[in-house]
Each structure stands twice: as structure tokens, then as C-alpha cells.
Design an enzyme around this catalytic site. Structure first.
Site, short mmCIF file in Angstrom:
data_model
loop_
_atom_site.label_atom_id
_atom_site.label_comp_id
_atom_site.label_asym_id
_atom_site.label_seq_id
_atom_site.Cartn_x
_atom_site.Cartn_y
_atom_site.Cartn_z
N ASN A 50 -33.60 25.79 23.67
CA ASN A 50 -32.61 24.99 24.55
C ASN A 50 -31.03 25.65 24.75
OD1 ASN A 50 -31.82 24.51 21.62
ND2 ASN A 50 -30.87 22.68 22.36
N GLY B 152 -1.04 -7.48 -15.69
CA GLY B 152 0.15 -8.08 -16.26
C GLY B 152 -0.31 -9.46 -16.66
N ALA C 97 0.97 -1.17 0.09
CA ALA C 97 0.06 0.22 0.07
C ALA C 97 0.88 1.17 0.05
CB ALA C 97 -1.01 0.01 1.12
N ASN D 137 -2.69 -11.44 -14.34
CA ASN D 137 -2.21 -11.72 -13.00
C ASN D 137 -3.14 -10.82 -11.97
OD1 ASN D 137 -0.87 -11.87 -10.66
ND2 ASN D 137 0.57 -9.99 -11.24
N ARG E 200 -2.42 7.98 -10.25
CA ARG E 200 -3.60 8.23 -11.19
C ARG E 200 -4.99 8.63 -10.42
NH1 ARG E 200 -2.57 2.40 -13.88
NH2 ARG E 200 -1.27 2.05 -11.74
N THR F 225 6.66 -3.11 -6.96
CA THR F 225 6.13 -3.96 -6.03
C THR F 225 7.20 -5.08 -5.30
OG1 THR F 225 5.70 -5.25 -7.84
CG2 THR F 225 3.95 -4.03 -7.16
N GLU G 44 4.34 -7.48 -17.59
CA GLU G 44 3.44 -6.21 -17.33
C GLU G 44 3.13 -5.65 -18.78
OE1 GLU G 44 2.40 -5.01 -14.16
OE2 GLU G 44 3.28 -7.18 -14.10
N TYR H 258 -38.62 22.16 16.41
CA TYR H 258 -37.24 21.71 16.89
C TYR H 258 -37.39 21.22 18.27
CZ TYR H 258 -32.65 21.90 18.60
OH TYR H 258 -31.45 21.65 19.26
#
Ligand code: UD1
Ligand code: CA
Length: 453
Positions: free
Chosen positions: A388, A143, A11, A172, A17, A82, A157, A368
Site C-alpha cells: 500500500n 494521621g 495535588a 484520618n 516518594r 496541606t 501525624e 498484511y
């Protein structure tokens, strides 16, 4: 071995993108960050320890999420691909002889059984890696899985594909179960001689084969389970699929959803059988709805506990508890902290905040009610306001059971209006009203009985 597997979740990519200041894996889908879904599926597959590879920007922001799953993080700086991310993850895990699952944090549609399937396969002798694959319509930026017979030969890839490789439609998925010692033996041999100049995890396939291990594909039945989210169009597509999945679960369990495309659910929502959800309705958080309820159209509910047979139309209900057979709307706004007893009726243009209405109480029009407690069967007339807030403090208003509050009453808190008491239309009530007492005027005074002639 299935039960003892550990996992590395990637991550740390910048998610460029997405064109966002928010890290990609924290973009939400059906009320949860994308990464939550991967972590949930891994936990359900019996993975005992998870390390999430993050970057300096993502790391502080994923902490609550990791706490929820007992996972921890390791920072990858800089992000060299990766393969480099998995090198980083492996350094955070003391070497063992078991199985390491690798998954990407940007595939929220993944299901537990995909993980279970690859885990089961890697347990077979001689297999160094079992990876999930999916047949997909072309074109695709995944990939490509190049096979030799039943085994995988390599993954290429999309950017590095020859014309022939690009025509392959087996992709993949990005879910891997590695024999840990086999992975550790090859991971430092990765090279960045590819179109992106990165260390690709996918190159471990060829390295493992060279080391004499087998790499086997585990084909997913449906490619939509492994769709990655790389931009906001894919984010919207994933949300639609996930939402439809949530709707389907409820419909299978006996809930009527008139239009799943415009019914927006979140994973923790529970709805009882024979309830009907009408279009354009969002139900989120830890909301629980009983059976035989009717919700929508045009309703937004978050973190509410809602009883059997409740009807809610065109309204907003947040952090509120609602008893059976209550009717709400159209156009009511229930803000946080309300508790409604059975058979309460809240009508149009009524706002409630931090208020308790006991069984059978009614506020049907234009009111209310804040910081208040309304007794059983009390009737709140149109236009009644609890004043209130005195500029410093929020003060409470108590209205007794069976009380009748006249239209356009202004109730200046702190205030107690007794059981069976009455205020006349237009009253401005700034002092307590005793049980059974009738008051009217500005300021409200007891109504005198006419003296006999
Ligand atoms: C990757 C796979 C591709 C597969 C696809 C499935 C590689 C080289 N390619 O491509 O074969 O079909 O996923 O969705 O693995 N990340 C890091 N550190 C990095 C780079 C990436 O943690 O240095 C993380 C990203 O945050 C992301 C995941 O790894 O969660 C995948 O990276 P991404 O750039 O999205 O890979 P794809 O191009 O989608
Ligand atoms: Ca991706």
C-alpha cells in the site's frame, strides 16, 4: 447543603516518594491518572465547583483532566503543607456560606458515598467539620484520630505521635467537609511547629474546637476505600484493588471473568452478559463488547466496538469495529481504523490497518491488509500482502465480493480486483483485474484458455 458544596483537591505535593519525573497525581491506575478518580467521585457526589491546588510542574499537565470535569486549578508555590494548600485554594474561591469539601488527589480508591456521607453530616447544626476516618491495621503512616467520646479532639501525624497515640488504629482518611465560614475563620491561624515544619490542615481540628465548633468523625466501613498512594508499591496495591472492583461490577452484571487477577480493565469498558473473558487480557479505552463474546487468553484490546458472539484469542485489537460472530486469532494484529462485518474470519499472523472487510470475508493466514476494502465472502490466501505504500503515499486496494486471492499474492496499490475475480498463487498484481477475470504471474496477466486441439 449537599447540592451546593464546593471542593478543594490537593495535588501540589511533589510526591517525592514516587521517585518520578511525572507528578504523582498523574501516575495512572487502570488507564486513568490517579486524580481522575477523585474528581469523578466528587462530581458524582454533586459538588458544583472544584479547585485543584497544583504546582508549576503539575499545572500544565492536568489541564485536559480538569477540562473533563469543568474544574480549575490554582498554583501553590512554594508547597508549605496541606494547610497552606487549602489557604491557597480558598483564595481562589469567593467566600460563601456553604460547605467546602477538601480531598487529597492521591486517593484513587475513594467512592462517591464517602463524600456524600461527610457532606450530609456537616449539614447538622453546630458542626464545623465532618471528616472521614477508617480503622486500619497497624503500622500505618496515616494521621491518628484522637477522640473525645463521639467527637474528634485532634489529629496527630504519625511522625508527631506519642507511643500511646501511635497505637490508635483510627486514621484520618483525608476527606473533609467544612462549614466554610468556620474554616475561613481559623485557616490563617495554622502554625508549622511540627516534625515536618509544615502547615498541617489537620490542625484545623483543634482550632475549630477552640472556636466552639464540633468536629465529628464519619467512619468508613472499609479502610481500603481511602488508601493513599505515596510510592509505587502503594500504586500497585491500589491498581489491584481498583481493577478487582471493575471486574466485580462486570461479573455482577453477568460477565464471566475466569481470572480477575490477570484481567485488566478500565473504567469506561462495557461488556455484555454471558461474555467470557479468559486470563491475561487487557481491555481498555472506550471498548464495548457485546454479549456471548469470548475474549482471551492473552488479548489486548483498546477502543474497539465488538459485536455479539465474537471470539478473539491471543491477539491485539486497537481502534477497530467488529461485527457479530467474527473470529480473530490466534496471533492477529488489528491496528487502527478497521471495520469488520459479520462472520469475518481473521486467522494467525494477519495484520490489518485501516481496512474494511465485509461480511464473511476471510484472511486466515500470514497476511498484511492495509488501506483496503475486501468484499463479502472474498478469500485472502495465505501470505497475501497489500503493497500500500509507494514510498510517498498510502494507496488503496479494493477487492470485490467473492474474489479469491491466491497464496503469496502481492497486490500493488492503487488497485481494484473485481467481484468474483481470481489471482493465482504467487501473483504480483500491478494492474486492475476485471470482475470475474483470472490472472497469474509476475506481473500478473490474464490466464488464457487453452486453444482446442
Ligand atoms: C495526609 C494527612 C494525614 C492523612 C493522610 C491520608 C496532613 C498533614 N496529613 O498525610 O493525616 O492520614 O494524608 O492520606 O494533611 N499537598 C499539597 N500541598 C502541600 C502538601 C501536600 O497540595 O504543600 C497535597 C499532596 O499532593 C497530596 C495531599 O496534599 O495529594 C496529601 O499530602 P501528603 O504529603 O501525601 O500527606 P500525607 O503524609 O499522606
Ligand atoms: Ca498521602
Amino acid at each position: 447543603m449537599k447540592g451546593s458544596a464546593r471542593a478543594i483537591v490537593l495535588a501540589a505535593g511533589m510526591g517525592t516518594r514516587m521517585k518520578s519525573s511525572r507528578p504523582k497525581v498523574l501516575h495512572e491506575i487502570c488507564g486513568r491518572p490517579m486524580l481522575w478518580y477523585t474528581l469523578r467521585a466528587l462530581a458524582a457526589a454533586g459538588v458544583r465547583e472544584t479547585v485543584v491546588v497544583t504546582n508549576a510542574l503539575v499545572d500544565p499537565r492536568v489541564a485536559p483532566l480538569l477540562a473533563e470535569f469543568g474544574a480549575r486549578s490554582v498554583i501553590q508555590e512554594p508547597q508549605l503543607g496541606t494547610g497552606h494548600a487549602v489557604q491557597t485554594g480558598l483564595r481562589a474561591l469567593p467566600a460563601e456560606s456553604g460547605t467546602i469539601v477538601v480531598a487529597y488527589g492521591d486517593m484513587p480508591l475513594v467512592t462517591t458515598h464517602i463524600f456524600s456521607d461527610v457532606l450530609e453530616m456537616v449539614g447538622t447544626s453546630g458542626i464545623g467539620l465532618a471528616l472521614a476516618t477508617a480503622r486500619m491495621p497497624l503500622p500505618s503512616n496515616f494521621g491518628r484520630v484522637i477522640r473525645r467520646g463521639e467527637a474528634v479532639e485532634k489529629i496527630v501525624e504519625e511522625r508527631d505521635c506519642s507511643g500511646e497515640e501511635r497505637a490508635v488504629n483510627e486514621m484520618n482518611a483525608g476527606i473533609y467537609a467544612y462549614d466554610e465560614p468556620a474554616l475561613r475563620a481559623v485557616i490563617d491561624e495554622l502554625r508549622n511547629d511540627n516534625a515536618q515544619g509544615e502547615l498541617y490542615l489537620t490542625d484545623t481540628v483543634e482550632l475549630l474546637i477552640r472556636a466552639g465548633r464540633r468536629v465529628v468523625p464519619v467512619e468508613c466501613a472499609d479502610y481500603r476505600l481511602v488508601l493513599g498512594v505515596n510510592d509505587r508499591i502503594e500504586l500497585a496495591n491500589a491498581r489491584a484493588i481498583l481493577n478487582r472492583r471493575l471486574c466485580d461490577e462486570h461479573m455482577r452484571a453477568g460477565v464471566t471473568i475466569v481470572d480477575p487477577a490477570t484481567t485488566y480493565l478500565e473504567p469506561d469498558v462495557a461488556i455484555g452478559p454471558d461474555s467470557i473473558i479468559y486470563p491475561n487480557t487487557s481491555i481498555g479505552g472506550a471498548t464495548r463488547i457485546g454479549s456471548q463474546a469470548a475474549v482471551g487468553p492473552n488479548v489486548r484490546i483498546s477502543n474497539a466496538i465488538i459485536g455479539d458472539g465474537v471470539q478473539i484469542t491471543e491477539s491485539v485489537v486497537l481502534d477497530t469495529q467488529i461485527g457479530p460472530h467474527v473470529s480473530i486469532g490466534p496471533y492477529a494484529h488489528l491496528r487502527q481504523g478497521n471495520v469488520l462485518g459479520s462472520d469475518v474470519r481473521i486467522g494467525n499472523f494477519v495484520e490489518l490497518k485501516n481496512s474494511t472487510l465485509h461480511a464473511g470475508a476471510k484472511a486466515n493466514h500470514l497476511s498484511y491488509l492495509g488501506d483496503s476494502e475486501i468484499g463479502e465472502r472474498a478469500n485472502i490466501g495465505a501470505g497475501t500482502i497489500t503493497a500500500n505504500y509507494d514510498g510517498v503515499r498510502k494507496n488503496r486496494t479494493e477487492i470485490g465480493s467473492g474474489a479469491s486471492i491466491g497464496s503469496n499474492s502481492t497486490l500493488i496499490a492503487p488497485l481494484r480486483i473485481g467481484d468474483g475475480a481470481l489471482t493465482g498463487g504467487g501473483s504480483v498484481v500491478n494492474r486492475d483485474v476485471a470482475d470475474g477475470e483470472r490472472v497469474a504471474g509476475n506481473p500478473a496477466r490474464p490466464l488464457e484458455k487453452k486453444a482446442p486441439l
